[in-house]
Design a protein around this motif. Structure first.
Motif, short mmCIF file in Angstrom:
data_model
loop_
_atom_site.label_atom_id
_atom_site.label_comp_id
_atom_site.label_asym_id
_atom_site.label_seq_id
_atom_site.Cartn_x
_atom_site.Cartn_y
_atom_site.Cartn_z
N PHE A 65 0.84 -1.19 0.00
CA PHE A 65 0.00 0.00 0.00
C PHE A 65 0.88 1.25 0.00
CE2 PHE A 65 -2.68 -3.29 1.85
CZ PHE A 65 -3.87 -3.10 1.16
N GLN A 66 0.43 2.26 -0.69
CA GLN A 66 1.22 3.48 -0.80
C GLN A 66 0.96 4.47 0.33
OE1 GLN A 66 3.85 4.36 -2.84
NE2 GLN A 66 3.69 2.13 -3.09
N TYR A 67 -0.07 4.26 1.11
CA TYR A 67 -0.30 5.09 2.30
C TYR A 67 -0.13 4.21 3.52
CZ TYR A 67 -2.23 8.75 5.29
OH TYR A 67 -2.39 9.71 6.25
N ARG A 68 0.94 4.49 4.28
CA ARG A 68 1.27 3.69 5.48
C ARG A 68 1.49 4.69 6.61
NH1 ARG A 68 4.40 2.42 1.35
NH2 ARG A 68 6.31 3.13 2.35
N GLY A 69 0.43 4.94 7.38
CA GLY A 69 0.48 6.11 8.24
C GLY A 69 0.30 5.85 9.72
N LEU A 70 0.71 6.86 10.49
CA LEU A 70 0.51 6.91 11.93
C LEU A 70 0.17 8.35 12.30
CD1 LEU A 70 0.60 4.86 14.25
CD2 LEU A 70 2.93 5.61 14.73
N HIS A 71 -0.75 8.48 13.21
CA HIS A 71 -1.33 9.78 13.60
C HIS A 71 -0.92 10.09 15.04
CE1 HIS A 71 -4.73 11.23 16.10
NE2 HIS A 71 -5.10 12.01 15.11
N LEU A 72 -0.84 11.37 15.36
CA LEU A 72 -0.63 11.79 16.74
C LEU A 72 -1.41 13.07 16.98
CD1 LEU A 72 0.79 11.36 19.46
CD2 LEU A 72 2.66 12.80 18.62
N ASP A 73 -2.26 13.02 18.00
CA ASP A 73 -3.04 14.17 18.44
C ASP A 73 -2.21 14.96 19.45
OD1 ASP A 73 -4.89 15.88 19.66
OD2 ASP A 73 -5.82 14.25 20.82
N VAL A 74 -1.88 16.20 19.10
CA VAL A 74 -1.16 17.07 20.04
C VAL A 74 -2.06 18.18 20.55
CG1 VAL A 74 1.09 16.55 19.01
CG2 VAL A 74 -0.22 18.52 18.17
N GLY A 75 -3.35 18.14 20.18
CA GLY A 75 -4.28 19.17 20.63
C GLY A 75 -4.68 18.99 22.08
N ARG A 76 -4.93 17.74 22.49
CA ARG A 76 -5.34 17.48 23.87
C ARG A 76 -4.13 17.57 24.80
NH1 ARG A 76 -8.73 14.60 20.39
NH2 ARG A 76 -10.88 15.28 20.72
N HIS A 77 -3.03 16.92 24.39
CA HIS A 77 -1.78 17.04 25.13
C HIS A 77 -0.65 17.31 24.14
CE1 HIS A 77 -4.07 15.10 28.46
NE2 HIS A 77 -3.32 15.94 29.16
N PHE A 78 0.27 18.14 24.57
CA PHE A 78 1.32 18.69 23.71
C PHE A 78 2.63 17.93 23.96
CE2 PHE A 78 4.78 21.77 23.08
CZ PHE A 78 4.53 22.16 21.78
N PHE A 79 3.36 17.68 22.88
CA PHE A 79 4.62 16.94 22.99
C PHE A 79 5.72 17.72 22.27
CE2 PHE A 79 1.02 14.10 22.97
CZ PHE A 79 1.19 13.46 24.20
N PRO A 80 6.93 17.76 22.85
CA PRO A 80 8.00 18.59 22.30
C PRO A 80 8.52 18.08 20.96
CG PRO A 80 8.85 17.21 24.06
CD PRO A 80 7.35 17.02 24.06
N VAL A 81 9.20 18.96 20.25
CA VAL A 81 9.75 18.63 18.94
C VAL A 81 10.69 17.44 19.03
CG1 VAL A 81 11.30 19.45 17.10
CG2 VAL A 81 9.46 20.93 17.95
N SER A 82 11.47 17.35 20.09
CA SER A 82 12.41 16.23 20.24
C SER A 82 11.68 14.90 20.21
CB SER A 82 13.21 16.37 21.53
OG SER A 82 12.35 16.40 22.66
#
Length: 777
Positions: free
Chosen positions: A168-185
């Motif tokens: 498959f050409q779309y192989r994805g993972l999502h992350l919600d940072v709206g409820r809780h925020f995570f640093p760039v690192s």
């Protein structure tokens, strides 16, 4: 040729070629996730040393970038400096990255050949070279992942030939940072793990009712106001009264930081897809710019979780001006072809009462508020199309008519994806039944607080993104699949990793490896080796707890019961206690089903025999139950249940009885009758349950959202509150006869489900429908 390898060959399409001596690779030597399409194990091994060089057939920027990535990957643990040189062919003691247009296959295809003298990675494009590097990485000892020099390790790569390409050409993972925020690192670490597993899409959920997380220079109040909330809910969102910690919470990514993430991902051939929610989940933005809402506010950044009525005003031109300006800055940061615009869980209450929205409906010749949402989404799609971009939306964008070129992300099961594919639209499958990584991985009693639901590793691995309901032509519209992590209850980076891994590892194989070559038992064998790699990378993954033979979180008995446990993991053992104490590696060793004859709790852990590491604790409450007597002198009526239907948003099932029902009647087949015309609603069902023989029964009540069951007017099962699909199980000792049953159910918005199963004394399980009950005369 060893028999074990021949068996692996037959099962997984891995073949072996004979060499000139007896030193052959074993299946453990060729442990790669996701499993390659074709893998041939050979004789001998390539040995990395201080003189090994990296050669490239091209000096274009992307190829040199892959060579640099490979050098940075290998150098820290080995202590070797890997120089890069331009070459036309491979040489002894080299790793040769070769662009070869004759390599066929889907985007990302590559060939990897390892011999005693050299390693050759060939691909038509640099992305294939990168994926070949990931396979080479996993053929090396796990210690290659270390950031410091590892002395005493032989850096040997087993001889092999691999021909590989993604399914498959779309192989994805999502992350919600709206409820809780995570640093760039941490975002970079998240992307690194995606790259190692050959995933290519990172869906970054940047805006929510609880926080706006991206700097927009034209609208500074988004940073000043919308990115901050005054506190956060304590406990579960389905429990009332609500309590808050009253601690200010916030954070946002500057545009410079977002560009840094985009560039970092691009170097790993990962596209970052931003999501800017509209028209719903917009309360944080409205708190900053109240003129964009139907009522004008005041609004506040929401402190709890759920679906909220205040959404962007579709009748106000300022709304579209605002969103277009926001998207101009988003497009300047993110080069992705796709921009995700949300489109989910947008209650129409405010639009129904808003003069401007109603005027828009009349002016545009629309039938209702659902078509107004379609107008909203189509208008934003045209704007993005004008700038060379495409939209992705959650499957609610189907309601009222689908925007012409929209790609649908199907989350409420597969129905939306099937409908969209049949209409000729591209689809990304992300059903909550199989790919919602915020669901529990084991009994909720043993897990950190979560939204609900149950999604074990095996169920993720079992998923296939192409529904059987589609024809071959329609199936071409299924681009792939994505795992989603919503973070209402996920506050830390460690917790993110705990929820995502190893389930994301299973997903990587779902979207890369041909369905017919996937085998869960073989995957677990490779995963056991892979855990060491994740350990060195300091990934806080979930390790399987023991599993009871019957998937139950609670056991009941009349005199005594036996509880059987198992684990799918190799090189492990199960230790348990019955006295309420926490089990350790020295607790009683499980060798046969455990007999329990008094009320208490069985606690058990999985122990790695090689390291002594332990899993979290499985807890099974065990209850001695007494018989409940049937109702005497009661006359059953017809088959079915009487129901009352309530419209409105109810946080608990009892709240619905504070108002009059919209509709009453009798239901005789499926649970939810055809009377629902609101996104948020509730039901009560009442009737008589016949029991044919005395014995111990277990009832399984599943719902999305909340439910309760009463037996003879006593509360029996509590599955209340707004949550995703989850099951609560309770035992009951029943005698032959009729029992009064009342079931409450409420849905807060989105997909819904209500299911009741009964496990009989003989262990058989029956799914109950209203036809299994009688009304009461």
């Amino acid at each position: 040729m060893k028999k074990g390898l021949l068996t692996l060959s037959m099962a997984l399409g891995i073949t072996l070629f004979a060499g000139c001596n007896s030193q052959k690779a074993t299946k453990d030597d060729l442990s790669i996730i996701p499993l390659p399409v074709e893998m041939t194990a050979g004789t001998g091994e390539f040995k990395l040393n201080g003189d090994t060089k990296i050669l490239t057939s091209s000096d274009n920027e992307e190829v040199l970038g892959v060579a640099g990535y490979l050098s940075e990957l290998l150098s820290p643990a080995t202590g070797f400096a890997f120089t890069t040189e331009l070459a036309t062919e491979a040489a002894k003691n080299t790793i040769f990255l070769k662009l070869n247009p004759e390599i066929s296959g889907e985007t990302g295809a590559y060939h990897l050949t390892v011999s005693d003298d050299q390693v050759i990675i060939e691909a038509p494009e640099s992305i294939g070279l990168f994926y070949g590097v990931q396979s080479l990485r996993q053929l090396l000892p796990a210690e290659i992942e270390s950031s410091t020099v590892q002395n005493g390790i032989s850096w040997n790569v087993p001889a092999a030939e691999i021909k590989d390409e993604p399914q498959f050409q779309y192989r994805g993972l999502h992350l919600d940072v709206g409820r809780h925020f995570f640093p760039v690192s941490f975002i970079k670490k998240y992307i690194d793990l995606l790259a190692m597993h050959k995933m290519n899409k990172f869906h970054w959920h940047l805006t929510e009712d609880q926080g706006w997380r991206l700097e927009i220079k034209k609208y500074p109040k988004l940073q000043e106001i919308a990115s901050q909330r005054e506190g956060t809910l304590i406990g579960h969102g389905g429990e009332t009264p609500f309590e808050y910690d009253n601690k200010p919470y916030g954070g946002y990514y500057t545009q410079e930081e977002a560009r840094e993430v985009v560039a970092y991902a691009a170097e790993r051939f990962i596209t970052v897809i931003p999501e800017i929610e509209m028209p719903g989940h917009a309360t944080a933005a409205l708190a900053a710019y109240p003129e964009l809402g139907c009522t004008g506010g005041p609004y506040e950044v929401i402190k709890r979780w759920g679906v909220f009525p205040d959404i962007y005003c579709a009748g106000e031109e300022k709304t579209f001006e605002f969103l277009e300006n926001v998207l101009l800055e988003v497009m300047d940061i993110f080069p992705s072809e796709y921009i995700h615009i949300g489109g989910d869980e947008a209650p129409k209450d405010r639009w129904e009462e808003c003069p401007k929205c109603q005027a828009r409906i009349r002016r545009e010749g629309l039938k209702n508020e659902h078509e107004l949402q379609s107008y909203f989404i189509t208008r934003m799609e045209k704007f993005l199309n004008k700038h060379g971009r495409q939209i992705i939306g959650w499957d609610e964008i189907l309601e009222g008519g689908l925007a012409p070129g929209a790609t649908v992300m199907s989350w409420r099961g597969e129905a939306g994806g099937i409908e969209a594919a049949k209409m000729g639209h591209d689809v990304i499958m992300t059903p909550n039944s199989h790919l919602y990584l915020d669901y529990y991985q084991t009994d909720p009693e043993n897990e950190p607080l979560g939204i609900g639901g149950y999604l074990p590793l095996e169920k993720v691995y079992s998923y296939h993104p192409v529904p059987e309901a589609l024809t071959d032509e329609e199936a071409k519209h299924i681009l792939g699949a994505q795992g989603n992590l919503w973070t209402e209850y996920v506050k830390t980076a460690d917790h993110v990793e705990y929820m995502v891994y190893p389930r994301a590892v299973a997903l990587s194989e779902v979207v890369w490896t041909p369905k017919e070559q996937r085998d869960y038992s073989n995957f677990l064998s490779r995963l056991e080796k892979h855990y060491k790699r994740l350990d060195i990378l300091d990934v806080n993954y979930f390790y399987e707890v023991p599993k009871p033979s019957s998937n139950t979180a609670k056991a009941g008995f009349l005199e005594s019961t036996q509880i059987a446990l198992s684990t799918p993991l190799k090189n492990t053992e199960i230790r348990y206690t019955l006295d309420g104490s926490e089990p350790t590696a020295e607790s009683a060793l499980y060798t046969k089903p455990v007999t329990v004859d008094k009320t208490g709790v069985l606690k058990a852990i999985t122990v790695k025999t090689s390291t002594g590491e332990i899993s979290k604790t499985l807890e099974i409450p065990v209850t001695k139950v007494a018989y409940t007597a049937p109702i005497e002198n009661i006359t059953p009526g017809e088959n079915g249940l009487t129901y009352s239907y309530y419209e409105g948003f109810f946080r608990t099932v009892k709240q619905m009885e504070e108002q009059q029902p919209e509709n009453t009647g009798i239901v005789t087949s499926k649970w939810i009758p055809e009377v629902v015309n609101s996104a948020s609603f509730g039901f009560t069902f009442s009737g008589l349950l016949p029991v044919e023989k005395n014995g111990l029964y277990h009832f399984h009540l599943s719902s999305d959202d909340g439910s309760k069951m009463y037996l003879n007017e006593q509360e029996f099962i509590d599955n209340d509150g707004l949550h995703s699909n989850q099951t609560v199980i309770e035992p009951a000792a029943l005698k032959k006869g009729l029992y009064k049953v009342k079931i409450y159910f409420t849905e807060g918005g989105g997909g819904y489900n209500l299911n009741l199963k009964r496990q009989s004394p003989d262990g058989s399980v029956k799914e109950l429908t209203p036809a299994d009950f009688f009304t009461e005369k």
